[in-house]
Design a protein around this motif. Structure first.
Motif, short mmCIF file in Angstrom:
data_model
loop_
_atom_site.label_atom_id
_atom_site.label_comp_id
_atom_site.label_asym_id
_atom_site.label_seq_id
_atom_site.Cartn_x
_atom_site.Cartn_y
_atom_site.Cartn_z
N PRO A 1 90.58 -0.28 101.36
CA PRO A 1 91.65 -0.31 100.35
C PRO A 1 92.39 1.01 100.15
N GLY A 2 91.77 2.12 100.58
CA GLY A 2 92.42 3.42 100.34
C GLY A 2 93.34 3.88 101.45
N VAL A 3 93.60 3.05 102.48
CA VAL A 3 94.37 3.54 103.64
C VAL A 3 95.82 3.84 103.32
N GLU A 4 96.40 3.12 102.38
CA GLU A 4 97.81 3.36 102.07
C GLU A 4 97.98 4.70 101.38
N SER B 1 93.09 14.08 105.61
CA SER B 1 93.63 13.41 104.43
C SER B 1 92.47 12.82 103.64
N ARG B 2 92.64 12.75 102.36
CA ARG B 2 91.55 12.26 101.51
C ARG B 2 91.64 10.75 101.37
N TYR B 3 90.51 10.10 101.66
CA TYR B 3 90.39 8.65 101.49
C TYR B 3 89.49 8.38 100.30
N MET C 1 86.09 10.44 100.85
CA MET C 1 85.85 11.34 101.99
C MET C 1 87.17 11.90 102.47
N TRP C 2 87.07 12.94 103.30
CA TRP C 2 88.21 13.47 104.03
C TRP C 2 88.08 13.05 105.49
N THR D 1 84.84 15.89 105.76
CA THR D 1 84.62 16.18 104.35
C THR D 1 83.96 17.54 104.14
N ALA D 2 82.90 17.82 104.92
CA ALA D 2 82.19 19.10 104.76
C ALA D 2 83.12 20.27 105.02
#
Length: 284
Positions: free
Chosen positions: A199-202, A225-227, A234-235, A256-257
Protein backbone atom coordinates in the motif's frame (compact mmCIF):
# COMPACT_ATOMS: atom_id res chain seq x y z
CA UNK A 1 36.56 -35.15 -43.23
CA UNK A 2 33.43 -37.22 -42.66
CA UNK A 3 30.93 -35.78 -40.24
CA UNK A 4 29.96 -37.81 -37.18
CA UNK A 5 26.57 -39.41 -37.62
CA UNK A 6 23.93 -38.44 -35.06
CA UNK A 7 23.04 -41.21 -32.60
CA UNK A 8 19.94 -43.19 -33.53
CA UNK A 9 16.56 -42.49 -31.97
CA UNK A 10 15.78 -45.55 -29.86
CA UNK A 11 12.09 -46.42 -30.28
CA UNK A 12 10.14 -49.07 -28.40
CA UNK A 13 7.42 -50.28 -30.78
CA UNK A 14 4.55 -51.94 -28.92
CA UNK A 15 2.62 -53.72 -31.68
CA UNK A 16 1.10 -57.20 -31.82
CA UNK A 17 0.29 -57.31 -35.55
CA UNK A 18 3.36 -58.51 -37.51
CA UNK A 19 2.22 -56.91 -40.76
CA UNK A 20 1.78 -53.48 -39.18
CA UNK A 21 5.12 -53.77 -37.38
CA UNK A 22 6.88 -54.75 -40.60
CA UNK A 23 5.36 -51.80 -42.49
CA UNK A 24 6.44 -49.35 -39.79
CA UNK A 25 9.94 -50.78 -39.76
CA UNK A 26 10.18 -50.46 -43.56
CA UNK A 27 9.11 -46.82 -43.42
CA UNK A 28 11.63 -46.03 -40.72
CA UNK A 29 14.54 -47.64 -42.56
CA UNK A 30 14.05 -45.21 -45.43
CA UNK A 31 16.07 -42.00 -45.43
CA UNK A 32 15.53 -40.13 -42.16
CA UNK A 33 17.25 -36.98 -40.83
CA UNK A 34 18.36 -39.16 -37.94
CA UNK A 35 18.44 -42.97 -37.94
CA UNK A 36 15.77 -44.82 -35.98
CA UNK A 37 16.51 -47.98 -34.02
CA UNK A 38 13.41 -50.09 -33.31
CA UNK A 39 12.81 -52.69 -30.66
CA UNK A 40 9.55 -54.61 -31.10
CA UNK A 41 7.45 -56.14 -28.33
CA UNK A 42 4.00 -57.64 -28.74
CA UNK A 43 2.17 -56.83 -25.51
CA UNK A 44 2.04 -54.30 -22.70
CA UNK A 45 3.70 -56.50 -20.09
CA UNK A 46 6.73 -57.03 -22.34
CA UNK A 47 6.84 -53.27 -23.05
CA UNK A 48 6.86 -52.37 -19.36
CA UNK A 49 9.59 -54.93 -18.77
CA UNK A 50 11.67 -53.48 -21.63
CA UNK A 51 11.35 -49.97 -20.20
CA UNK A 52 12.93 -51.24 -17.01
CA UNK A 53 15.94 -52.64 -18.86
CA UNK A 54 16.67 -50.26 -21.73
CA UNK A 55 16.82 -46.49 -22.18
CA UNK A 56 14.57 -45.36 -25.04
CA UNK A 57 13.85 -42.00 -26.65
CA UNK A 58 10.21 -42.69 -27.57
CA UNK A 59 7.41 -45.24 -27.30
CA UNK A 60 5.24 -46.07 -30.31
CA UNK A 61 2.17 -47.64 -28.71
CA UNK A 62 -0.67 -49.63 -30.25
CA UNK A 63 -3.72 -49.23 -28.02
CA UNK A 64 -5.15 -52.64 -28.96
CA UNK A 65 -2.90 -55.31 -27.42
CA UNK A 66 -3.49 -58.90 -26.30
CA UNK A 67 -3.22 -57.97 -22.61
CA UNK A 68 -4.71 -54.45 -22.67
CA UNK A 69 -6.81 -52.17 -24.85
CA UNK A 70 -8.01 -48.60 -25.19
CA UNK A 71 -7.18 -45.76 -22.83
CA UNK A 72 -6.21 -48.17 -20.06
CA UNK A 73 -3.28 -49.20 -22.26
CA UNK A 74 -2.15 -45.62 -22.56
CA UNK A 75 -2.55 -44.88 -18.86
CA UNK A 76 -0.48 -47.90 -17.84
CA UNK A 77 2.21 -47.03 -20.37
CA UNK A 78 2.25 -43.37 -19.31
CA UNK A 79 2.86 -44.45 -15.73
CA UNK A 80 5.65 -46.84 -16.72
CA UNK A 81 7.31 -44.54 -19.29
CA UNK A 82 7.64 -41.49 -17.06
CA UNK A 83 8.68 -38.49 -19.15
CA UNK A 84 9.27 -40.47 -22.37
CA UNK A 85 7.25 -39.19 -25.33
CA UNK A 86 4.50 -41.58 -26.46
CA UNK A 87 3.01 -41.73 -29.95
CA UNK A 88 -0.27 -43.63 -29.98
CA UNK A 89 -1.14 -46.02 -32.82
CA UNK A 90 -4.72 -47.08 -33.43
CA UNK A 91 -6.63 -48.96 -36.09
CA UNK A 92 -9.58 -46.62 -35.55
CA UNK A 93 -9.93 -42.95 -36.39
CA UNK A 94 -11.63 -42.15 -33.09
CA UNK A 95 -11.64 -38.37 -32.64
CA UNK A 96 -12.74 -38.41 -28.99
CA UNK A 97 -10.18 -41.05 -28.07
CA UNK A 98 -7.47 -39.09 -29.89
CA UNK A 99 -8.28 -35.93 -27.94
CA UNK A 100 -8.34 -37.84 -24.66
CA UNK A 101 -4.95 -39.45 -25.36
CA UNK A 102 -3.37 -36.08 -26.09
CA UNK A 103 -5.03 -34.60 -23.01
CA UNK A 104 -3.47 -37.38 -20.93
CA UNK A 105 0.00 -36.70 -22.34
CA UNK A 106 0.38 -38.39 -25.74
CA UNK A 107 2.53 -36.48 -28.23
CA UNK A 108 0.29 -37.53 -31.12
CA UNK A 109 -2.44 -39.97 -32.16
CA UNK A 110 -1.70 -41.83 -35.39
CA UNK A 111 -4.19 -43.93 -37.38
CA UNK A 112 -2.70 -47.05 -38.94
CA UNK A 113 -2.73 -46.99 -42.72
CA UNK A 114 -2.89 -43.19 -42.82
CA UNK A 115 0.50 -42.32 -41.35
CA UNK A 116 2.84 -44.48 -43.42
CA UNK A 117 4.28 -41.52 -45.27
CA UNK A 118 5.00 -39.32 -42.25
CA UNK A 119 5.48 -41.63 -39.28
CA UNK A 120 9.22 -40.89 -39.36
CA UNK A 121 8.54 -37.17 -39.25
CA UNK A 122 6.10 -37.67 -36.37
CA UNK A 123 8.77 -39.53 -34.38
CA UNK A 124 11.46 -36.94 -35.03
CA UNK A 125 9.08 -34.07 -34.19
CA UNK A 126 7.98 -35.70 -30.92
CA UNK A 127 11.55 -36.34 -29.77
CA UNK A 128 12.64 -32.80 -30.66
CA UNK A 129 9.56 -31.29 -29.02
CA UNK A 130 10.24 -33.13 -25.76
CA UNK A 131 13.93 -32.16 -25.93
CA UNK A 132 12.99 -28.48 -26.29
CA UNK A 133 10.44 -28.75 -23.49
CA UNK A 134 13.09 -30.27 -21.23
CA UNK A 135 15.56 -27.56 -22.15
CA UNK A 136 12.91 -24.97 -21.34
CA UNK A 137 12.22 -26.62 -17.97
CA UNK A 138 15.96 -26.73 -17.22
CA UNK A 139 16.25 -23.06 -18.12
CA UNK A 140 13.32 -22.19 -15.87
CA UNK A 141 14.88 -24.21 -13.06
CA UNK A 142 18.18 -22.35 -13.41
CA UNK A 143 16.34 -19.04 -13.50
CA UNK A 144 14.31 -19.97 -10.42
CA UNK A 145 17.44 -21.05 -8.53
CA UNK A 146 19.23 -17.81 -9.44
CA UNK A 147 16.08 -15.82 -8.67
CA UNK A 148 15.71 -17.37 -5.22
CA UNK A 149 19.38 -16.94 -4.29
CA UNK A 150 19.67 -13.24 -5.10
CA UNK A 151 20.36 -11.09 -2.05
CA UNK A 152 18.33 -8.21 -3.47
CA UNK A 153 14.56 -8.41 -3.45
CA UNK A 154 12.90 -9.06 -6.81
CA UNK A 155 9.25 -8.35 -7.60
CA UNK A 156 7.74 -9.12 -11.02
CA UNK A 157 4.65 -7.24 -12.19
CA UNK A 158 2.25 -8.13 -14.98
CA UNK A 159 0.99 -5.14 -16.95
CA UNK A 160 -2.73 -5.20 -17.69
CA UNK A 161 -4.38 -2.80 -20.15
CA UNK A 162 -2.01 0.14 -20.69
CA UNK A 163 -0.51 0.18 -17.20
CA UNK A 164 -1.60 3.75 -16.44
CA UNK A 165 -3.88 2.74 -13.56
CA UNK A 166 -2.59 1.22 -10.32
CA UNK A 167 -4.96 -1.73 -10.86
CA UNK A 168 -3.14 -2.45 -14.16
CA UNK A 169 0.04 -3.51 -12.33
CA UNK A 170 -0.38 -6.95 -10.75
CA UNK A 171 2.30 -8.70 -8.70
CA UNK A 172 3.01 -12.14 -10.21
CA UNK A 173 6.21 -13.15 -8.42
CA UNK A 174 8.22 -12.32 -5.32
CA UNK A 175 11.30 -14.35 -4.46
CA UNK A 176 12.71 -15.43 -1.10
CA UNK A 177 14.82 -12.33 -0.42
CA UNK A 178 11.84 -10.17 -1.35
CA UNK A 179 9.71 -11.99 1.21
CA UNK A 180 12.41 -11.44 3.85
CA UNK A 181 12.88 -7.74 3.06
CA UNK A 182 9.14 -7.02 2.87
CA UNK A 183 8.36 -9.32 5.82
CA UNK A 184 5.55 -10.97 3.94
CA UNK A 185 4.71 -14.43 2.59
CA UNK A 186 4.70 -14.70 -1.20
CA UNK A 187 1.24 -16.29 -1.27
CA UNK A 188 -0.21 -13.35 0.68
CA UNK A 189 0.57 -10.82 -2.05
CA UNK A 190 1.03 -12.58 -5.42
CA UNK A 191 -1.95 -12.00 -7.69
CA UNK A 192 -2.84 -8.65 -6.13
CA UNK A 193 -2.57 -5.17 -7.69
CA UNK A 194 0.62 -3.43 -6.59
CA UNK A 195 -1.21 -0.94 -4.35
CA UNK A 196 -2.95 -3.80 -2.52
CA UNK A 197 0.19 -5.90 -2.19
CA UNK A 198 2.27 -2.91 -1.02
CA UNK A 199 0.00 0.00 0.00
CA UNK A 200 2.89 2.42 0.49
CA UNK A 201 4.27 2.29 -3.08
CA UNK A 202 2.53 5.43 -4.30
CA UNK A 203 3.75 7.65 -1.44
CA UNK A 204 7.35 6.42 -1.82
CA UNK A 205 7.30 7.14 -5.58
CA UNK A 206 7.63 3.55 -6.81
CA UNK A 207 4.19 3.38 -8.40
CA UNK A 208 4.97 6.39 -10.57
CA UNK A 209 8.32 4.89 -11.59
CA UNK A 210 6.71 1.55 -12.52
CA UNK A 211 4.21 3.40 -14.70
CA UNK A 212 7.03 5.47 -16.22
CA UNK A 213 8.95 2.32 -17.19
CA UNK A 214 5.78 0.73 -18.62
CA UNK A 215 5.34 3.74 -20.88
CA UNK A 216 8.98 4.41 -21.85
CA UNK A 217 10.24 0.78 -21.90
CA UNK A 218 13.47 2.17 -20.42
CA UNK A 219 15.01 1.14 -17.08
CA UNK A 220 14.98 3.62 -14.21
CA UNK A 221 16.35 3.97 -10.68
CA UNK A 222 14.49 5.18 -7.62
CA UNK A 223 17.06 6.33 -5.08
CA UNK A 224 16.59 5.63 -1.39
CA UNK A 225 12.97 6.34 -0.53
CA UNK A 226 10.97 5.68 2.59
CA UNK A 227 8.25 3.05 2.40
CA UNK A 228 5.59 2.77 5.08
CA UNK A 229 2.24 1.07 5.54
CA UNK A 230 0.41 -0.20 8.59
CA UNK A 231 2.70 -3.23 8.78
CA UNK A 232 6.15 -2.15 7.61
CA UNK A 233 8.39 0.91 7.59
CA UNK A 234 11.74 0.89 5.77
CA UNK A 235 14.03 2.68 3.34
CA UNK A 236 14.58 1.02 -0.04
CA UNK A 237 16.37 1.59 -3.33
CA UNK A 238 14.64 0.28 -6.46
CA UNK A 239 15.94 -0.47 -9.95
CA UNK A 240 13.07 -1.02 -12.39
CA UNK A 241 13.42 -2.86 -15.71
CA UNK A 242 11.02 -3.72 -18.54
CA UNK A 243 11.04 -7.30 -19.86
CA UNK A 244 10.45 -8.44 -23.44
CA UNK A 245 7.43 -10.37 -22.18
CA UNK A 246 5.78 -7.07 -21.26
CA UNK A 247 6.34 -7.57 -17.52
CA UNK A 248 8.13 -5.05 -15.32
CA UNK A 249 10.67 -6.07 -12.67
CA UNK A 250 11.66 -4.13 -9.57
CA UNK A 251 14.97 -5.13 -7.96
CA UNK A 252 15.18 -3.58 -4.51
CA UNK A 253 17.46 -3.40 -1.49
CA UNK A 254 16.70 -2.58 2.12
CA UNK A 255 18.92 0.43 2.91
CA UNK A 256 17.23 1.31 6.20
CA UNK A 257 20.40 0.83 8.29
CA UNK A 258 22.42 3.02 5.94
CA UNK A 259 19.82 5.81 5.82
CA UNK A 260 19.25 5.77 9.58
CA UNK A 261 23.03 5.92 10.11
CA UNK A 262 23.20 8.92 7.76
CA UNK A 263 20.40 10.62 9.63
CA UNK A 264 22.06 9.87 12.97
CA UNK A 265 25.36 11.28 11.67
CA UNK A 266 23.64 14.40 10.38
CA UNK A 267 21.92 14.84 13.74
CA UNK A 268 25.24 14.44 15.57
CA UNK A 269 26.88 16.97 13.29
CA UNK A 270 24.11 19.46 14.02
CA UNK A 271 24.55 18.93 17.77
CA UNK A 272 28.34 19.42 17.46
CA UNK A 273 27.85 22.57 15.38
CA UNK A 274 25.42 23.94 17.95
CA UNK A 275 27.88 23.15 20.76
CA UNK A 276 30.74 24.75 18.80
CA UNK A 277 28.65 27.85 18.11
CA UNK A 278 27.68 28.06 21.79
CA UNK A 279 31.33 27.77 22.89
CA UNK A 280 32.41 30.42 20.38
CA UNK A 281 29.64 32.74 21.54
CA UNK A 282 30.86 32.31 25.12
CA UNK A 283 34.44 33.06 24.18
CA UNK A 284 33.44 36.14 22.30
Amino acid sequence: MARDLPPPIRVLLVEDTPGDARLIEERLTEHQPRPVQLELVGDLAAAIDALGRVSYDLVLLDLGLPDSSGLVTFDRMREAAGELPILVLSAHDDHEQAIECVRRGAQDYLVKGEVDEYIGRAIHSAVERVRLQQRHRDSEERYRELFNHMMSGVAVYEVLADGTDAQDLRLVDLHAAGERICRVERDEVVGKPVTEAFPGVEAMGLLGMLQQVVESREPAVLEASRYADGRLAMWAENRVFPLKTGHVVAVFDDVTAREEAKQALASSERVLRDMFDTVNDGVL
